[in-house]
Design an enzyme around this catalytic site. Structure first.
Site, PDB file in Angstrom:
ATOM      1  N   PHE A   9     -14.429   0.036  16.625  1.00 34.77           N
ATOM      2  CA  PHE A   9     -14.856   0.403  17.985  1.00 34.77           C
ATOM      3  C   PHE A   9     -16.369   0.625  18.033  1.00 34.77           C
ATOM      4  CE2 PHE A   9     -10.567   2.294  19.680  1.00 34.77           C
ATOM      5  CZ  PHE A   9      -9.993   1.031  19.574  1.00 34.77           C
ATOM      6  N   ASP A  47       3.017  -0.648  12.803  1.00 31.41           N
ATOM      7  CA  ASP A  47       1.905   0.262  13.134  1.00 31.41           C
ATOM      8  C   ASP A  47       2.495   1.616  13.570  1.00 31.41           C
ATOM      9  OD1 ASP A  47      -1.212  -0.299  13.841  1.00 31.41           O
ATOM     10  OD2 ASP A  47      -0.402   1.270  15.134  1.00 31.41           O
ATOM     11  N   TYR A  51       0.845  -1.199   0.000  1.00 28.52           N
ATOM     12  CA  TYR A  51       0.000   0.000   0.000  1.00 28.52           C
ATOM     13  C   TYR A  51       0.886   1.257   0.000  1.00 28.52           C
ATOM     14  CZ  TYR A  51      -3.730   3.206   1.538  1.00 28.52           C
ATOM     15  OH  TYR A  51      -4.634   4.239   1.649  1.00 28.52           O
ATOM     16  N   GLU A 108       4.173   1.788  -0.556  1.00 21.01           N
ATOM     17  CA  GLU A 108       5.073   1.997  -1.700  1.00 21.01           C
ATOM     18  C   GLU A 108       4.282   2.157  -2.996  1.00 21.01           C
ATOM     19  OE1 GLU A 108       7.900   2.919  -1.136  1.00 21.01           O
ATOM     20  OE2 GLU A 108       9.067   1.635   0.195  1.00 21.01           O
ATOM     21  N   LYS A 151       1.411   3.659  -3.247  1.00 22.27           N
ATOM     22  CA  LYS A 151       0.947   5.051  -3.244  1.00 22.27           C
ATOM     23  C   LYS A 151       2.107   6.012  -3.495  1.00 22.27           C
ATOM     24  CE  LYS A 151      -3.524   4.887  -2.145  1.00 22.27           C
ATOM     25  NZ  LYS A 151      -4.594   5.535  -2.907  1.00 22.27           N
TER      26      LYS A 151
END
Ligand code: NAD
Ligand code: UDP
Ligand code: UDP
Length: 326
Positions: A204, A286, A158, A160, A162
């Site tokens: 959530f 993350d 994703y 790289e 973009k």
């Protein structure tokens, strides 16, 4: 032909033809709606990889809206005046499910849409992402920062993809004189997010509505800033309407930063119910912190988000309550 009919004919002839790739997705469906409200002829192009017909079912009866099932990694020949290139799965669950296709969508998709823009002399806007900054070492992130991206990790397809798409946009601009607009979107939320795509706001809210545990990854002290979808769409439209020399890249997002734990507590308070906060391992790569510097958008477009988190969450909770029939 009387003057009223002539005027009507002119209006019809002057409708801007706008194509939205990824138009059946979360952001794309809101953008199509907005463009129709603005009087455009809208062509939505989507292969339904992560978007659905349900997202745009309410637009199907509008004669100025057209939907075609098409994968942007293949060439497409249509006549348009403006292109918003949003096609690409955006959530980690979706883009990691078929990572090769994700890179193809960003890279081959960009080449095809740029080729189309070159032939039709259309303006073209790229939905880029804050992920081009990777796990940033500069905070908040401004457009001049080149990023800190792992090229071989599970998010790389994703990130790289973009980054390469941005490179292509700027090479078509320099080499072929295309009118380009590159927007780096930071976390955006709102109605029509996919309920199972694993993104934090939808996760959530769905968990709280169902009374399930709320899953915080890591210690929950990592931060994000959340932009309501209507604010972002307003930014897109302003960017497309900006003068030719405004190419971006330009950050769009909400600079108000929250920890993931604060978000969980806010959602829980809003929804009520008996859900407990539980802690799960942090996914690989993350990012720890993310906050846009939006000075450029403020100065060049007079744009900044207006919707406060609580107000945006209320609308999103309302959407999911209805969607899940809870
Ligand atoms: P989404 O998954 O809801 O929408 C993406 C759409 O693209 C889907 O409808 C999907 O079916 C379509 N698509 C995927 N591959 C395609 C292909 N090869 N050909 C044609 N259509 C294809 O995601 P979204 O949140 O609406 O994101 C839209 C765009 O904005 C994406 O490019 C994403 O990278 C970017 N973006 C979104 C966010 C966010 O917070 N939502 C943040 C940064 C960047
Ligand atoms: N392309 C497309 N639609 C068009 C024009 C081009 O899908 O209306 C695709 C075409 O398949 C080509 C790509 O865009 O491979 C890049 O086009 P460009 O003109 O830049 O390159 P070339 O055709 O010279 O390879
Ligand atoms: N996250 C979380 N619980 C979840 C889903 C996500 O704690 O159920 C965290 C995730 O680890 C990340 C943040 O929330 O730190 C934002 O995740 P999301 O996938 O929405 O966006 P991104 O990581 O692309 O910013």
């Amino acid at each position: 032909m009387n003057s009223k009919e002539r005027l009507l004919n002119m209006r019809v002839a002057n409708r801007k033809r706008v194509m939205v790739t990824g138009g059946a997705g979360f952001l794309g469906s809101h953008l199509c709606e907005r463009l129709l409200e603005d009087g455009c002829d809208v062509l939505c192009v989507d292969n339904f990889y992560s978007g659905t017909k349900d997202n745009v079912a309410h637009l199907m009866s509008n004669p100025h809206y057209e939907l075609i099932r098409h994968d942007v990694t293949f060439p497409l020949y249509v006549e348009v005046d403006e292109i918003y290139n949003l096609a690409c799965p955006a959530s980690p669950i979706h883009y990691q499910w078929d990572p090769v296709q994700t890179t193809k969508t960003s890279v081959h998709g960009a080449i095809n849409m740029l080729g189309l823009a070159k032939r039709t002399k259309a303006k073209i806007l790229q939905a880029s992402t804050s992920e081009v900054y990777g796990d940033p070492e500069v905070h908040p992130q401004q457009e001049s920062y080149w990023g800190h991206v792992n090229p071989v990790g599970i998010r790389s397809c994703y990130d790289e993809g973009k980054r390469c798409a941005e490179t292509l946009f700027f090479d078509y601009y320099r080499q072929h004189g295309l009118e380009i607009k590159v927007v780096r979107i930071f976390n955006t939320y709102g109605p029509r997010m996919h309920p199972n795509d694993g993104r934090v706001v939808s996760n959530f809210i769905v968990q709280a509505l169902r009374g399930d545990d709320i899953t915080i990854y890591g210690d929950g002290l990592q931060t994000r800033s959340f932009c309501y979808v209507d604010d972002l769409i307003e930014g897109f439209v302003r960017m497309m309407g900006s003068p030719k020399d405004v190419t971006g890249p330009i950050n769009m997002g909400n600079p108000v930063e929250f920890t993931i734990r604060e978000l969980a507590e806010t959602v829980l308070k809003m929804v009520g119910g008996k859900s407990k906060l539980v802690f799960k391992p942090l996914p690989q790569d993350d990012p720890k912190q993310r906050q846009p510097n939006i000075t450029l958008a403020r100065e060049t477009l007079g744009w900044e988000p207006r919707v406060r988190l609580e107000a945006g969450l209320e609308k999103t909770v309302g959407y999911f309550r209805n969607f899940l029939a809870l």
